[in-house]
Structures are given as C-alpha cells and as structure tokens.
Design a protein around this motif. Structure first.
Motif, mmCIF file in Angstrom:
data_model
loop_
_atom_site.group_PDB
_atom_site.id
_atom_site.type_symbol
_atom_site.label_atom_id
_atom_site.label_comp_id
_atom_site.label_asym_id
_atom_site.label_seq_id
_atom_site.Cartn_x
_atom_site.Cartn_y
_atom_site.Cartn_z
ATOM 1 N N SER A 1 32.841 77.226 -113.688
ATOM 2 C CA SER A 1 31.568 78.203 -113.605
ATOM 3 C C SER A 1 30.333 77.788 -114.399
ATOM 4 C CB SER A 1 32.106 79.766 -113.916
ATOM 5 O OG SER A 1 30.904 80.609 -114.004
ATOM 6 N N VAL A 2 29.423 77.647 -113.495
ATOM 7 C CA VAL A 2 28.108 77.231 -114.530
ATOM 8 C C VAL A 2 27.336 78.277 -114.512
ATOM 9 C CG1 VAL A 2 26.581 75.332 -114.678
ATOM 10 C CG2 VAL A 2 28.704 74.655 -113.641
ATOM 11 N N GLU A 3 26.955 78.805 -115.606
ATOM 12 C CA GLU A 3 26.137 80.160 -115.711
ATOM 13 C C GLU A 3 26.309 81.175 -114.480
ATOM 14 O OE1 GLU A 3 24.419 80.244 -118.282
ATOM 15 O OE2 GLU A 3 24.136 78.309 -118.969
ATOM 16 N N GLY A 4 27.643 81.280 -114.335
ATOM 17 C CA GLY A 4 28.247 82.293 -113.342
ATOM 18 C C GLY A 4 28.375 81.768 -111.931
ATOM 19 N N THR A 5 27.789 80.443 -111.482
ATOM 20 C CA THR A 5 28.122 79.833 -110.303
ATOM 21 C C THR A 5 29.359 78.767 -110.025
ATOM 22 O OG1 THR A 5 25.681 79.838 -110.212
ATOM 23 C CG2 THR A 5 27.049 78.474 -108.574
ATOM 24 N N LEU A 6 30.194 79.133 -109.334
ATOM 25 C CA LEU A 6 31.558 78.440 -109.257
ATOM 26 C C LEU A 6 31.340 77.132 -108.592
ATOM 27 C CD1 LEU A 6 34.030 81.150 -108.303
ATOM 28 C CD2 LEU A 6 34.034 79.871 -110.527
ATOM 29 N N GLN A 7 32.045 75.994 -109.131
ATOM 30 C CA GLN A 7 31.741 74.671 -108.556
ATOM 31 C C GLN A 7 33.355 74.333 -108.397
ATOM 32 O OE1 GLN A 7 29.348 72.958 -107.496
ATOM 33 N NE2 GLN A 7 27.560 73.809 -108.458
ATOM 34 N N ASP A 8 33.832 73.598 -107.499
ATOM 35 C CA ASP A 8 35.168 73.212 -107.237
ATOM 36 C C ASP A 8 35.125 71.853 -107.830
ATOM 37 O OD1 ASP A 8 36.331 75.385 -105.846
ATOM 38 O OD2 ASP A 8 35.324 74.368 -104.206
ATOM 39 N N LEU A 9 36.281 71.579 -108.340
ATOM 40 C CA LEU A 9 36.311 70.005 -109.236
ATOM 41 C C LEU A 9 37.476 69.281 -108.560
ATOM 42 C CD1 LEU A 9 35.966 71.120 -112.761
ATOM 43 C CD2 LEU A 9 34.062 70.023 -111.471
ATOM 44 N N SER A 10 37.182 67.910 -108.494
ATOM 45 C CA SER A 10 38.396 67.059 -108.166
ATOM 46 C C SER A 10 39.396 67.031 -109.470
ATOM 47 C CB SER A 10 38.001 65.755 -107.791
ATOM 48 O OG SER A 10 37.384 64.980 -108.980
ATOM 49 N N PHE B 1 53.302 60.572 -108.192
ATOM 50 C CA PHE B 1 52.640 62.022 -108.725
ATOM 51 C C PHE B 1 51.172 61.154 -109.521
ATOM 52 C CE2 PHE B 1 55.296 60.190 -111.844
ATOM 53 C CZ PHE B 1 54.447 60.187 -112.775
ATOM 54 N N ARG B 2 50.360 61.813 -109.489
ATOM 55 C CA ARG B 2 48.895 61.553 -110.161
ATOM 56 C C ARG B 2 49.244 61.759 -112.010
ATOM 57 N NH1 ARG B 2 43.844 61.700 -106.512
ATOM 58 N NH2 ARG B 2 42.969 61.939 -108.405
ATOM 59 N N PHE B 3 48.994 60.917 -112.718
ATOM 60 C CA PHE B 3 49.136 61.231 -114.162
ATOM 61 C C PHE B 3 48.170 62.164 -114.568
ATOM 62 C CE2 PHE B 3 48.303 60.744 -118.560
ATOM 63 C CZ PHE B 3 49.633 60.789 -119.071
ATOM 64 N N ASP B 4 47.043 62.372 -114.150
ATOM 65 C CA ASP B 4 46.108 63.134 -114.625
ATOM 66 C C ASP B 4 46.415 64.618 -114.257
ATOM 67 O OD1 ASP B 4 45.496 62.488 -112.140
ATOM 68 O OD2 ASP B 4 43.540 63.433 -111.994
ATOM 69 N N GLU B 5 46.958 64.955 -112.830
ATOM 70 C CA GLU B 5 47.612 66.124 -112.736
ATOM 71 C C GLU B 5 48.906 66.445 -113.540
ATOM 72 O OE1 GLU B 5 49.497 68.513 -108.983
ATOM 73 O OE2 GLU B 5 48.986 66.573 -108.678
ATOM 74 N N LEU B 6 49.882 65.447 -113.820
ATOM 75 C CA LEU B 6 50.792 65.798 -114.630
ATOM 76 C C LEU B 6 50.318 66.370 -116.108
ATOM 77 C CD1 LEU B 6 53.920 65.879 -115.517
ATOM 78 C CD2 LEU B 6 53.658 63.301 -115.886
ATOM 79 N N LEU B 7 49.577 65.483 -116.625
ATOM 80 C CA LEU B 7 48.768 65.694 -118.072
ATOM 81 C C LEU B 7 48.300 67.037 -118.088
ATOM 82 C CD1 LEU B 7 48.216 65.072 -120.599
ATOM 83 C CD2 LEU B 7 46.010 63.845 -119.986
ATOM 84 N N VAL C 1 31.484 60.723 -114.861
ATOM 85 C CA VAL C 1 30.394 61.148 -115.566
ATOM 86 C C VAL C 1 29.277 61.702 -114.773
ATOM 87 C CG1 VAL C 1 28.867 61.168 -117.594
ATOM 88 C CG2 VAL C 1 31.171 60.461 -117.929
ATOM 89 N N ARG C 2 28.817 60.878 -114.038
ATOM 90 C CA ARG C 2 27.795 61.029 -113.038
ATOM 91 C C ARG C 2 28.164 62.236 -111.929
ATOM 92 N NH1 ARG C 2 27.038 56.367 -111.442
ATOM 93 N NH2 ARG C 2 27.857 56.262 -109.221
ATOM 94 N N TYR C 3 29.436 62.202 -111.415
ATOM 95 C CA TYR C 3 29.737 63.262 -110.558
ATOM 96 C C TYR C 3 29.738 64.669 -111.363
ATOM 97 C CZ TYR C 3 31.700 59.639 -107.443
ATOM 98 O OH TYR C 3 31.783 58.685 -106.511
ATOM 99 N N LEU C 4 30.265 64.542 -112.544
ATOM 100 C CA LEU C 4 30.393 65.878 -113.455
ATOM 101 C C LEU C 4 29.026 66.322 -113.538
ATOM 102 C CD1 LEU C 4 32.305 67.908 -114.311
ATOM 103 C CD2 LEU C 4 32.550 66.565 -116.538
ATOM 104 N N ARG C 5 27.982 65.724 -114.351
ATOM 105 C CA ARG C 5 26.593 65.985 -114.526
ATOM 106 C C ARG C 5 26.056 66.677 -113.091
ATOM 107 N NH1 ARG C 5 24.794 60.540 -117.673
ATOM 108 N NH2 ARG C 5 25.141 61.244 -119.710
ATOM 109 N N ALA C 6 26.397 66.038 -111.897
ATOM 110 C CA ALA C 6 25.852 66.788 -110.743
ATOM 111 C C ALA C 6 26.174 68.230 -110.484
ATOM 112 C CB ALA C 6 25.921 65.788 -109.590
ATOM 113 N N LYS C 7 27.432 68.292 -111.108
ATOM 114 C CA LYS C 7 28.033 69.570 -110.826
ATOM 115 C C LYS C 7 27.765 70.705 -112.059
ATOM 116 C CE LYS C 7 31.535 68.295 -107.667
ATOM 117 N NZ LYS C 7 32.953 68.332 -107.228
ATOM 118 N N ILE C 8 27.603 70.159 -113.232
ATOM 119 C CA ILE C 8 27.467 71.170 -114.208
ATOM 120 C C ILE C 8 25.857 71.215 -115.036
ATOM 121 C CG2 ILE C 8 30.012 70.973 -114.867
ATOM 122 C CD1 ILE C 8 29.217 69.408 -117.553
ATOM 123 N N GLY C 9 25.282 70.028 -114.647
ATOM 124 C CA GLY C 9 24.045 69.781 -115.277
ATOM 125 C C GLY C 9 23.711 68.535 -115.891
#
Length: 218
Positions: free
Chosen positions: A143-152, A104-110, A195-203
């Motif tokens: 959801s970013v200002e109403g626009t859905l984004q998938d996350l890893s 298992f992946r710990f982040d998923e368990l958490l 952080v760079r990946y997340l910035r690309a998705k949420i601004g």
C-alpha cells in the motif's frame, strides 16, 4: 540468529537452499536421512525445519507425525516433489506450517521461511510499515499512501529487504544474494532492473541511488 534444519537427500537442492539461507543471515544445518533429521528436530536446537518427504530411513510424513505427536512446536515447511492435492492436504493436516512443491523459486521459499519464523514471535507480524508504505506479508501487496499495488515475487522480496532496513545502504551484492539467491552473474543488471520496477510502483523518490555503494529506502 534463527537456526534452520534442512532435511533433504538430494545434494544439489540441499546445497542450493543451504547457501541461499546462509546468505540471508540464517544458521543452517543439513541432514540427508530421516532418522537423523528427526533426532535433530527433537533436540530443541532449531527454530524451523525444511522437510523433504522422500527421505531414506524415515519418511517425512512419519517425522512430522512424530514431532506433532510429541507436541514439538518447531515450524515445518514441507519441500517435496509430491505435489498432489492429497499429499498437500496430508502434510498440512499432519501439522506442517507450509507446503511447497519442487521445482520452486528460492525467493518464495525465503519469504515463507521468514514468515513462518515470525509466526512464533509475539505480537502482530502481518505487515511492515515505513513512511506511507505498508507491505502485507501475507497477500504480498504493498500500500502506497493508501493505494494498493500488486507485486511480483521478486518485487515483493526486494521491497521487504528495503523495508526491513530503512535508511540503510544496501549494496548490489547484498540485494543479489538476499533476493535472488545463487547462480546469478554478479555482472548482471537484474538489481537495477527490479529497482526500476519497484520505483514505478512505490515512487521513484523513495529509493535513493547512493553512487558507488548501492540503494537506500528514504
């Protein structure tokens, strides 16, 4: 502080999960046999039980059946190498709140631990909302200002940390511990990458770099 009981007889896995949960801010107790696990779960001192099935002394399914037969409301996440559909169904129908198979992946368990602990709290707990962002804790989408984004899985865990602590500076070490758990080189640039990946998705302007300190959701 939420109290978690880990019933796991494989020392390496028990230690890994214990350290990761402690780093995430939980009080943790570990036991390696079924009889002790049942007694501790019955004590009322714990909010959640992470339960292996193949325990010595008393089988995990038996522990689960006993707890639910007594009306014990403790949240239970089954964490086991038994990954067949039949075992999963047996665990969930037996009263488990969640079922994860090893490896298992710990982040998923958490993420699942946090979600199951919130299940016992009053009021709606399905999403976090911060200034135009809405993080769905069930679908793991944002959801970013109403626009859905998938996350890893890692992006989800990172977004959750930021959204639970808006305007708070989170250091690289805090993020590394809470999102990635153990066994990551502190010199790694994995935090900067995600952080760079997340910035690309949420601004890019939503996550501020605080020089020499860490990052902040603004």
């Amino acid at each position: 502080m939420s109290r978690i009981l880990i019933a796991e007889d494989e020392a390496r896995i028990a230690s890994f999960v214990e350290k990761g949960l402690r780093a995430a801010g939980f009080a943790v107790t570990v036991t390696a046999d079924g009889k002790t696990a049942l007694a501790q779960a019955q004590s009322g001192q714990f909010d959640l039980l992470i339960l292996d099935i193949g325990l010595p002394g008393r089988d995990g399914f038996d522990i689960l059946q006993t707890l639910r037969g007594e009306g014990n409301p403790i949240a239970v996440i089954v964490l086991t190498a038994r990954d067949s559909a039949a075992d999963t169904v047996r665990g969930l129908e037996g009263g488990a709140n969640d079922y994860m198979s090893k490896p298992f992946r710990f982040d998923e368990l958490l993420a699942r631990v946090r979600l199951r602990l919130k299940d016992g709290q009053p009021g709606p707990i399905g999403a976090l909302q911060v200034r135009g962002l809405e993080l769905d804790l069930l679908t793991r989408r944002i959801s970013v200002e109403g626009t859905l984004q998938d996350l890893s899985a890692r992006e989800f865990a990172l977004a959750e940390e930021f959204m639970r602590h808006p305007n708070q500076v989170l250091s690289r070490e805090q993020l590394l511990s809470r999102v990635w758990g153990l066994d990551f080189d502190p010199g790694s640039n994995v935090v900067e990458v995600y952080v760079r990946y997340l910035r690309a998705k949420i601004g890019a302007d939503r996550i501020e770099t605080v020089r020499g300190m860490g990052y902040r959701l603004v």
